[in-house]
Design a protein around this motif. Structure first.
Motif, PDB file in Angstrom:
ATOM      1  N   GLU A 149       7.293  11.587  -0.877  1.00  0.00           N
ATOM      2  CA  GLU A 149       7.120  11.294  -2.298  1.00  0.00           C
ATOM      3  C   GLU A 149       8.516  11.273  -2.920  1.00  0.00           C
ATOM      4  OE1 GLU A 149       5.864  14.425  -5.487  1.00  0.00           O
ATOM      5  OE2 GLU A 149       4.028  13.597  -4.588  1.00  0.00           O
ATOM      6  N   ALA A 150       8.954  10.092  -3.354  1.00  0.00           N
ATOM      7  CA  ALA A 150      10.280   9.957  -3.960  1.00  0.00           C
ATOM      8  C   ALA A 150      10.104   9.742  -5.456  1.00  0.00           C
ATOM      9  CB  ALA A 150      11.037   8.787  -3.335  1.00  0.00           C
ATOM     10  N   LEU A 151      10.551  10.703  -6.246  1.00  0.00           N
ATOM     11  CA  LEU A 151      10.344  10.687  -7.701  1.00  0.00           C
ATOM     12  C   LEU A 151      11.676  10.498  -8.409  1.00  0.00           C
ATOM     13  CD1 LEU A 151       8.119  13.053  -9.781  1.00  0.00           C
ATOM     14  CD2 LEU A 151      10.544  12.851 -10.369  1.00  0.00           C
ATOM     15  N   SER A 152      11.693   9.610  -9.406  1.00  0.00           N
ATOM     16  CA  SER A 152      12.897   9.410 -10.202  1.00  0.00           C
ATOM     17  C   SER A 152      12.526   9.355 -11.678  1.00  0.00           C
ATOM     18  CB  SER A 152      13.621   8.124  -9.798  1.00  0.00           C
ATOM     19  OG  SER A 152      12.811   6.988 -10.047  1.00  0.00           O
ATOM     20  N   GLY A 195       1.390   0.212 -11.534  1.00  0.00           N
ATOM     21  CA  GLY A 195       1.957   0.269 -10.205  1.00  0.00           C
ATOM     22  C   GLY A 195       3.412  -0.151 -10.249  1.00  0.00           C
ATOM     23  N   CYS A 196       4.180   0.213  -9.228  1.00  0.00           N
ATOM     24  CA  CYS A 196       5.580  -0.211  -9.165  1.00  0.00           C
ATOM     25  C   CYS A 196       5.962  -0.447  -7.710  1.00  0.00           C
ATOM     26  CB  CYS A 196       6.511   0.816  -9.808  1.00  0.00           C
ATOM     27  SG  CYS A 196       6.580   2.403  -8.954  1.00  0.00           S
ATOM     28  N   THR A 197       6.935  -1.323  -7.511  1.00  0.00           N
ATOM     29  CA  THR A 197       7.448  -1.613  -6.178  1.00  0.00           C
ATOM     30  C   THR A 197       8.966  -1.602  -6.216  1.00  0.00           C
ATOM     31  OG1 THR A 197       7.431  -4.011  -6.564  1.00  0.00           O
ATOM     32  CG2 THR A 197       5.451  -3.048  -5.600  1.00  0.00           C
ATOM     33  N   SER A 198       9.561  -1.361  -5.061  1.00  0.00           N
ATOM     34  CA  SER A 198      11.017  -1.399  -4.934  1.00  0.00           C
ATOM     35  C   SER A 198      11.352  -1.809  -3.513  1.00  0.00           C
ATOM     36  CB  SER A 198      11.622  -0.018  -5.246  1.00  0.00           C
ATOM     37  OG  SER A 198      11.527   0.830  -4.127  1.00  0.00           O
ATOM     38  N   GLY A 199      12.649  -1.925  -3.242  1.00  0.00           N
ATOM     39  CA  GLY A 199      13.071  -2.260  -1.900  1.00  0.00           C
ATOM     40  C   GLY A 199      12.752  -1.171  -0.897  1.00  0.00           C
ATOM     41  N   ALA A 200      12.476   0.056  -1.404  1.00  0.00           N
ATOM     42  CA  ALA A 200      12.176   1.172  -0.512  1.00  0.00           C
ATOM     43  C   ALA A 200      10.686   1.308  -0.237  1.00  0.00           C
ATOM     44  CB  ALA A 200      12.713   2.473  -1.102  1.00  0.00           C
ATOM     45  N   GLY A 201       9.846   0.832  -1.145  1.00  0.00           N
ATOM     46  CA  GLY A 201       8.403   0.976  -0.976  1.00  0.00           C
ATOM     47  C   GLY A 201       7.688   0.764  -2.289  1.00  0.00           C
ATOM     48  N   SER A 202       6.455   1.246  -2.365  1.00  0.00           N
ATOM     49  CA  SER A 202       5.658   1.052  -3.575  1.00  0.00           C
ATOM     50  C   SER A 202       5.025   2.367  -4.006  1.00  0.00           C
ATOM     51  CB  SER A 202       4.583  -0.017  -3.348  1.00  0.00           C
ATOM     52  OG  SER A 202       3.765   0.321  -2.246  1.00  0.00           O
ATOM     53  N   GLY A 203       4.535   2.390  -5.244  1.00  0.00           N
ATOM     54  CA  GLY A 203       3.945   3.604  -5.785  1.00  0.00           C
ATOM     55  C   GLY A 203       3.422   3.347  -7.183  1.00  0.00           C
ATOM     56  N   PHE A 204       3.661   4.290  -8.082  1.00  0.00           N
ATOM     57  CA  PHE A 204       3.158   4.151  -9.447  1.00  0.00           C
ATOM     58  C   PHE A 204       4.186   4.686 -10.434  1.00  0.00           C
ATOM     59  CE2 PHE A 204       1.811   8.314  -7.994  1.00  0.00           C
ATOM     60  CZ  PHE A 204       2.003   9.150  -9.091  1.00  0.00           C
ATOM     61  N   LEU A 209      10.721   7.977 -21.800  1.00  0.00           N
ATOM     62  CA  LEU A 209      11.006   8.343 -20.418  1.00  0.00           C
ATOM     63  C   LEU A 209      10.166   7.496 -19.475  1.00  0.00           C
ATOM     64  CD1 LEU A 209      10.914  12.250 -20.404  1.00  0.00           C
ATOM     65  CD2 LEU A 209      12.935  10.840 -20.132  1.00  0.00           C
ATOM     66  N   GLU A 210      10.681   7.252 -18.278  1.00  0.00           N
ATOM     67  CA  GLU A 210       9.925   6.595 -17.233  1.00  0.00           C
ATOM     68  C   GLU A 210       9.995   7.464 -15.980  1.00  0.00           C
ATOM     69  OE1 GLU A 210      10.155   2.192 -15.506  1.00  0.00           O
ATOM     70  OE2 GLU A 210      11.622   3.533 -14.572  1.00  0.00           O
ATOM     71  N   ILE A 211       8.836   7.793 -15.440  1.00  0.00           N
ATOM     72  CA  ILE A 211       8.763   8.538 -14.179  1.00  0.00           C
ATOM     73  C   ILE A 211       8.171   7.610 -13.135  1.00  0.00           C
ATOM     74  CG2 ILE A 211       7.744  10.494 -12.966  1.00  0.00           C
ATOM     75  CD1 ILE A 211       7.681  12.002 -15.588  1.00  0.00           C
ATOM     76  N   GLN A 212       8.919   7.352 -12.084  1.00  0.00           N
ATOM     77  CA  GLN A 212       8.434   6.542 -10.973  1.00  0.00           C
ATOM     78  C   GLN A 212       8.224   7.432  -9.753  1.00  0.00           C
ATOM     79  OE1 GLN A 212      10.414   2.999  -9.775  1.00  0.00           O
ATOM     80  NE2 GLN A 212      10.227   1.986 -11.753  1.00  0.00           N
ATOM     81  N   VAL A 213       7.115   7.215  -9.062  1.00  0.00           N
ATOM     82  CA  VAL A 213       6.812   7.942  -7.836  1.00  0.00           C
ATOM     83  C   VAL A 213       6.526   6.925  -6.742  1.00  0.00           C
ATOM     84  CG1 VAL A 213       5.320   9.622  -6.708  1.00  0.00           C
ATOM     85  CG2 VAL A 213       5.846   9.871  -9.150  1.00  0.00           C
ATOM     86  N   LEU A 214       7.401   6.862  -5.748  1.00  0.00           N
ATOM     87  CA  LEU A 214       7.162   6.017  -4.581  1.00  0.00           C
ATOM     88  C   LEU A 214       6.512   6.872  -3.494  1.00  0.00           C
ATOM     89  CD1 LEU A 214      10.401   3.868  -4.229  1.00  0.00           C
ATOM     90  CD2 LEU A 214       8.321   3.367  -5.521  1.00  0.00           C
ATOM     91  N   ILE A 232       0.858  -1.179   0.000  1.00  0.00           N
ATOM     92  CA  ILE A 232       0.000   0.000   0.000  1.00  0.00           C
ATOM     93  C   ILE A 232       0.898   1.233   0.000  1.00  0.00           C
ATOM     94  CG2 ILE A 232      -1.800   1.276   1.215  1.00  0.00           C
ATOM     95  CD1 ILE A 232      -2.688  -1.318   2.509  1.00  0.00           C
ATOM     96  N   PRO A 233       0.974   1.949  -1.127  1.00  0.00           N
ATOM     97  CA  PRO A 233       1.827   3.136  -1.182  1.00  0.00           C
ATOM     98  C   PRO A 233       1.482   4.139  -0.090  1.00  0.00           C
ATOM     99  CG  PRO A 233       1.048   2.541  -3.376  1.00  0.00           C
ATOM    100  CD  PRO A 233       0.290   1.686  -2.394  1.00  0.00           C
ATOM    101  N   GLY A 234       2.518   4.735   0.493  1.00  0.00           N
ATOM    102  CA  GLY A 234       2.324   5.751   1.514  1.00  0.00           C
ATOM    103  C   GLY A 234       2.115   5.214   2.907  1.00  0.00           C
ATOM    104  N   THR A 235       2.214   3.890   3.082  1.00  0.00           N
ATOM    105  CA  THR A 235       2.041   3.270   4.396  1.00  0.00           C
ATOM    106  C   THR A 235       3.195   2.305   4.653  1.00  0.00           C
ATOM    107  OG1 THR A 235       0.865   1.227   3.779  1.00  0.00           O
ATOM    108  CG2 THR A 235      -0.433   3.267   3.866  1.00  0.00           C
ATOM    109  N   PRO A 236       3.319   1.791   5.882  1.00  0.00           N
ATOM    110  CA  PRO A 236       4.382   0.809   6.161  1.00  0.00           C
ATOM    111  C   PRO A 236       4.125  -0.558   5.528  1.00  0.00           C
ATOM    112  CG  PRO A 236       3.701   1.936   8.180  1.00  0.00           C
ATOM    113  CD  PRO A 236       2.688   2.267   7.130  1.00  0.00           C
ATOM    114  N   MET A 237       2.957  -0.757   4.890  1.00  0.00           N
ATOM    115  CA  MET A 237       2.643  -2.059   4.301  1.00  0.00           C
ATOM    116  C   MET A 237       3.462  -2.269   3.032  1.00  0.00           C
ATOM    117  SD  MET A 237       0.926  -4.893   4.220  1.00  0.00           S
ATOM    118  CE  MET A 237       0.537  -6.144   2.994  1.00  0.00           C
ATOM    119  N   PRO A 238       4.465  -3.188   3.037  1.00  0.00           N
ATOM    120  CA  PRO A 238       5.333  -3.369   1.874  1.00  0.00           C
ATOM    121  C   PRO A 238       4.731  -4.352   0.883  1.00  0.00           C
ATOM    122  CG  PRO A 238       6.076  -4.796   3.628  1.00  0.00           C
ATOM    123  CD  PRO A 238       4.863  -4.062   4.163  1.00  0.00           C
TER     124      PRO A 238
END
Length: 362
Positions: free
Chosen positions: A304-307, A254-263, A338-343, A80-86
């Motif tokens: 919000e971590a954007l790359s 949606g996207c996930t990483s070792g740091a968290g999830s987002g889109f 281009l790819e924009i990821q937002v965790l 769940i993005p934005g929460t501790p739920m990985p």
């Protein structure tokens, strides 16, 4: 050979094991290993982990993103993005994730099965795209007579206005109620997901502009679903509304990483000249940034971590008026990807930053 296979299958059934599905005792073991530290051994939310907010008690039921096995499996898989739920660790198979979902459901009150109205639409094994009128995404915002919803298989839905294409919101959970199918029609579509991201507080500016800041209008050309990919195509116009200056294909997921999830949003842009892509609207407070990434703190205290991937040598993100901008030069090839990821993260720390940067560095 067939007889031996049949006998083996019967033995498994008698033993209480269905091929491809984890038995109940294994599901509890998985829960204790992967979930109990936050949610407690009995699912009461009283785990041993230190969190920035209370973990959900499964004994209460009433999950935010759906009370079905399918919805819970999605949440376990993608987090769940934005929460501790990985997101679930990659070692868990699909059968184990489904077994975990069934086990979590069993910890709560009995589930009441209701008949689903014909107008309720769900996303299952392929994306779904709807067009129609959209209600306001927030207080004091207008209806969108020309709107678009893209539901992806990871449990997210992306809400656009299409009179001048702009992403309004990202939601998680159930997909949509086509209320315009009822009676005489005319009602707006009803997005059912919980908003996890509002672009420009739900009323963003144009996503593309010229280097001098003059906005480019984005006219919808069509939508597409290709396997698990889904998105929309549009053309960009300047003051001369008869000639487009570029064409854009945008897909979402949606996207996930070792740091968290987002889109994530993937862009394929074709045209000539120089443009600026607005990767994020003003609002969150700056925390840290580099050439290809930025971290901002949102009003609710989350991060919000954007790359951005696909920048060329000499190109870098810039922050202007609080917005995150991406300069694009389409010369000489005339085509860019281009790819924009937002965790969306509940907290930020040097450890999380190190883990995230090891994944996003070019």
């Amino acid at each position: 050979m067939r007889a031996r296979i049949t006998r083996r299958f019967l033995v498994l059934i008698v033993a209480g094991i269905v091929p491809g599905r984890a038995p109940a005792q294994d599901a509890r073991a998985l829960f204790l290993q992967h979930c109990a530290s936050c949610h407690g051994e009995s699912g009461d939310g009283q785990g041993t982990a230190t969190l920035d907010r209370p973990a959900r008690s499964f004994k209460d039921g009433g999950f935010s993103y759906g009370n079905t096995s399918e919805a819970l499996t999605r949440t376990i898989t993608h987090g769940i993005p934005g929460t501790p739920m990985p997101a679930a660790p990659s070692v868990l198979s699909e059968a184990e994730r489904k077994a975990l979902a069934e086990y979590v459901l069993s910890l709560g009150p009995p589930v009441v099965t209701a008949t689903v109205a014909e107008s309720l639409l769900a996303v299952r094994d392929r994306p779904v795209i709807l067009r129609g009128k959209l209600p306001p995404v927030g207080p004091d915002l207008p209806e969108r007579p020309r709107g678009l919803l893209i539901g992806t298989v990871d449990g997210l839905s992306f809400e656009y206005r299409t009179d001048d294409v702009r992403l309004l919101a990202v939601r998680q959970g159930a997909f949509a109620d086509r209320r315009d199918w009822r009676g005489r029609g005319g009602d707006a579509l009803l997005p059912l997901g919980v908003p996890i991201h509002l672009s420009g507080r739900g009323d963003p500016l144009a996503p593309f502009a010229r280097p001098d800041g003059s906005a480019l209008a984005a006219r919808l050309a069509g939508t597409f679903i290709e396997g698990a990919r889904a998105g929309l195509r549009y053309r960009l116009f300047g003051e001369d509304a008869s000639n487009s200056v570029a064409s854009v294909e945008e897909s979402v997921r949606g996207c996930t990483s070792g740091a968290g999830s987002g889109f994530a949003r993937d862009f394929s842009i074709e045209g000539k000249g120089r443009f600026v892509l607005r990767a994020a609207e003003p609002g969150p407070a700056w925390v840290a940034s580099s050439f290809t990434w930025t971290v901002r703190r949102r009003e609710d205290g989350s991060f919000e971590a954007l790359s951005v991937r696909g920048l060329r040598r000499g190109e870098m993100l810039s922050v202007a008026g609080g917005a995150v901008l991406v300069p694009l030069d389409l010369d000489p090839e005339g085509k860019r990807s281009l790819e924009i990821q937002v965790l969306l993260l509940p907290r930020w720390s040097p450890e999380i930053e190190e883990r995230w940067l090891s994944e996003v560095k070019p």
